[in-house]
Design a protein around this motif. Sequence first.
Motif, mmCIF file in Angstrom:
data_model
loop_
_atom_site.group_PDB
_atom_site.id
_atom_site.type_symbol
_atom_site.label_atom_id
_atom_site.label_comp_id
_atom_site.label_asym_id
_atom_site.label_seq_id
_atom_site.Cartn_x
_atom_site.Cartn_y
_atom_site.Cartn_z
ATOM 1 N N ILE A 242 30.376 19.262 16.393
ATOM 2 C CA ILE A 242 29.359 19.141 17.006
ATOM 3 C C ILE A 242 29.357 20.378 17.783
ATOM 4 C CG2 ILE A 242 29.096 16.428 16.622
ATOM 5 C CD1 ILE A 242 29.721 16.495 19.850
ATOM 6 N N THR A 243 27.786 20.897 17.997
ATOM 7 C CA THR A 243 27.535 22.210 18.704
ATOM 8 C C THR A 243 26.383 21.936 19.725
ATOM 9 O OG1 THR A 243 26.044 22.852 16.970
ATOM 10 C CG2 THR A 243 28.492 23.294 16.775
ATOM 11 N N PRO A 244 26.646 21.102 20.612
ATOM 12 C CA PRO A 244 25.514 21.236 21.712
ATOM 13 C C PRO A 244 25.384 22.174 22.587
ATOM 14 C CG PRO A 244 27.327 19.750 22.392
ATOM 15 C CD PRO A 244 27.648 20.465 21.057
ATOM 16 N N ASN A 245 24.320 22.619 23.170
ATOM 17 C CA ASN A 245 24.329 23.352 24.064
ATOM 18 C C ASN A 245 24.619 22.686 25.579
ATOM 19 O OD1 ASN A 245 21.817 22.571 24.985
ATOM 20 N ND2 ASN A 245 20.783 24.002 23.947
ATOM 21 N N LEU A 246 24.620 23.590 26.795
ATOM 22 C CA LEU A 246 24.729 22.876 27.833
ATOM 23 C C LEU A 246 23.831 21.673 28.363
ATOM 24 C CD1 LEU A 246 26.109 25.998 30.230
ATOM 25 C CD2 LEU A 246 27.334 23.763 29.429
ATOM 26 N N ASP A 247 22.467 21.988 28.012
ATOM 27 C CA ASP A 247 21.230 21.220 28.554
ATOM 28 C C ASP A 247 21.536 19.882 27.569
ATOM 29 O OD1 ASP A 247 20.242 23.044 30.143
ATOM 30 O OD2 ASP A 247 18.714 23.651 28.693
ATOM 31 N N GLU A 248 21.977 19.954 26.400
ATOM 32 C CA GLU A 248 22.151 18.694 25.312
ATOM 33 C C GLU A 248 23.401 18.078 25.779
ATOM 34 O OE1 GLU A 248 19.847 21.146 21.753
ATOM 35 O OE2 GLU A 248 22.110 21.486 21.775
ATOM 36 N N THR A 249 24.341 18.899 26.019
ATOM 37 C CA THR A 249 25.701 18.337 26.859
ATOM 38 C C THR A 249 25.376 17.289 27.827
ATOM 39 O OG1 THR A 249 27.089 19.862 25.928
ATOM 40 C CG2 THR A 249 27.884 18.588 27.629
ATOM 41 N N GLU A 250 24.500 17.708 28.847
ATOM 42 C CA GLU A 250 24.328 17.019 30.105
ATOM 43 C C GLU A 250 23.455 15.819 29.664
ATOM 44 O OE1 GLU A 250 22.241 19.480 32.864
ATOM 45 O OE2 GLU A 250 24.098 20.425 33.450
ATOM 46 N N VAL A 251 22.713 15.635 28.721
ATOM 47 C CA VAL A 251 22.099 14.590 28.349
ATOM 48 C C VAL A 251 23.152 13.604 27.565
ATOM 49 C CG1 VAL A 251 20.509 13.721 26.629
ATOM 50 C CG2 VAL A 251 19.743 15.869 27.760
ATOM 51 N N LEU A 252 23.678 14.139 26.850
ATOM 52 C CA LEU A 252 24.762 13.376 25.987
ATOM 53 C C LEU A 252 25.813 12.735 26.962
ATOM 54 C CD1 LEU A 252 25.240 15.867 23.101
ATOM 55 C CD2 LEU A 252 24.095 13.448 22.883
ATOM 56 N N VAL A 253 26.333 13.345 28.018
ATOM 57 C CA VAL A 253 27.477 12.998 28.941
ATOM 58 C C VAL A 253 26.887 12.094 30.024
ATOM 59 C CG1 VAL A 253 29.222 14.528 28.166
ATOM 60 C CG2 VAL A 253 27.847 14.939 29.791
ATOM 61 N N GLY A 254 25.778 12.380 30.495
ATOM 62 C CA GLY A 254 25.059 11.790 31.493
ATOM 63 C C GLY A 254 25.339 12.395 32.919
ATOM 64 N N TYR A 255 26.104 13.588 32.981
ATOM 65 C CA TYR A 255 26.357 14.179 34.303
ATOM 66 C C TYR A 255 25.888 15.787 34.251
ATOM 67 C CZ TYR A 255 30.779 14.828 32.050
ATOM 68 O OH TYR A 255 31.751 14.889 31.037
ATOM 69 N N PRO A 256 25.987 16.506 35.339
ATOM 70 C CA PRO A 256 25.878 17.838 35.330
ATOM 71 C C PRO A 256 27.099 18.531 34.952
ATOM 72 C CG PRO A 256 25.163 16.880 37.350
ATOM 73 C CD PRO A 256 25.750 15.800 36.724
ATOM 74 N N VAL A 257 26.563 19.665 34.077
ATOM 75 C CA VAL A 257 27.853 20.301 33.254
ATOM 76 C C VAL A 257 27.629 21.917 33.761
ATOM 77 C CG1 VAL A 257 29.158 20.818 31.173
ATOM 78 C CG2 VAL A 257 28.108 18.890 31.485
ATOM 79 N N ASP A 258 28.294 22.202 35.144
ATOM 80 C CA ASP A 258 27.691 23.401 35.433
ATOM 81 C C ASP A 258 28.838 24.260 35.933
ATOM 82 O OD1 ASP A 258 28.481 21.814 37.554
ATOM 83 O OD2 ASP A 258 26.347 22.140 38.414
ATOM 84 N N THR A 259 30.298 23.791 35.542
ATOM 85 C CA THR A 259 31.399 24.480 36.094
ATOM 86 C C THR A 259 32.374 24.452 34.914
ATOM 87 O OG1 THR A 259 32.495 22.657 37.033
ATOM 88 C CG2 THR A 259 30.844 23.791 38.678
ATOM 89 N N GLU A 260 33.592 25.238 35.109
ATOM 90 C CA GLU A 260 34.465 25.236 33.953
ATOM 91 C C GLU A 260 35.076 24.007 33.752
ATOM 92 O OE1 GLU A 260 38.464 27.593 32.471
ATOM 93 O OE2 GLU A 260 37.438 27.931 34.229
ATOM 94 N N GLU A 261 35.379 23.059 35.062
ATOM 95 C CA GLU A 261 36.034 21.854 35.126
ATOM 96 C C GLU A 261 35.054 20.825 34.359
ATOM 97 O OE1 GLU A 261 37.712 18.621 38.210
ATOM 98 O OE2 GLU A 261 36.816 20.569 39.070
#
Length: 263
Positions: free
Chosen positions: A136-155
């Motif tokens: 699967i190949t989500p971008n960061l915006d799509e990733t945040e929707v899928l996992v339900g939390y902000p994804v803005d750091t390497e961690e």
Amino acid sequence: MQVKQVVTIAGIDSSGGAGVNADVKTFHNQKVYGATIITGLTAQNTYGVQAITTTPPDFILKQFDSVFSDLEISAAKTGALFSKEQVEAVIQGIKKYRPKHLVVDPVMVAKGGAKLLTDDAIEKVKIELFPLAELITPNLDETEVLVGYPVDTEEKIHQALFDLQAMGAANVLIKGGHLKGSKVIDSLLTANGSITTYTANRTNTKRTHGTGDTLSSYIVAHLAQNENLLDIMPKAKLFISKAIKEEINVGHGHGPLNHWIKG
């Protein structure tokens, strides 16, 4: 001449830069034969999406039957699926024909902001389509929707990779183009639990329409040619960077990539 055959299951961009249009151009560039299963039509240009008409689910299934009963499909990818009904039809078609390689690009929002996947469709994709996918190949915006939390750091990206893999996909690629900075970093989690990152210099341009579609279709073209995902990714990253950097002047908004490049 024998040629590998692939299929894109997605919507048409009437301005030619994204969706099925970008997929087929990439397939041709990479010397595989591209078939199409159309999930919807868009009235769209480089400014955004003006209107959407979705394909009736039964007609999606008829396209599956036509393509898979005749062509020898080695790999498939999905793009914009629009609604729960379209997603259900695509899942039914995938389960019926079981392509050897399946890449799911969970396209949710177009460059101009138009929503390309409804909320109930997102849940269906997570629960039923992801487990069928090799990647699967989500971008960061799509990733945040899928996992339900902000994804803005390497961690957070690393956490999201594992959370997405837990939804059933064997491999997960999070595209980092939406993070600010001079570098664009994509992160791949493979089935064995290892993470590899791919870095490129950011090009200062608004001609990035269809980037995600092009990347996923490049990967599909090479999976069809029996290449390993870890061998494909550096080439895919280089191809995308070059297609963005060597600009073509089309449209007045977010313009398309250059699908004529060699790579």
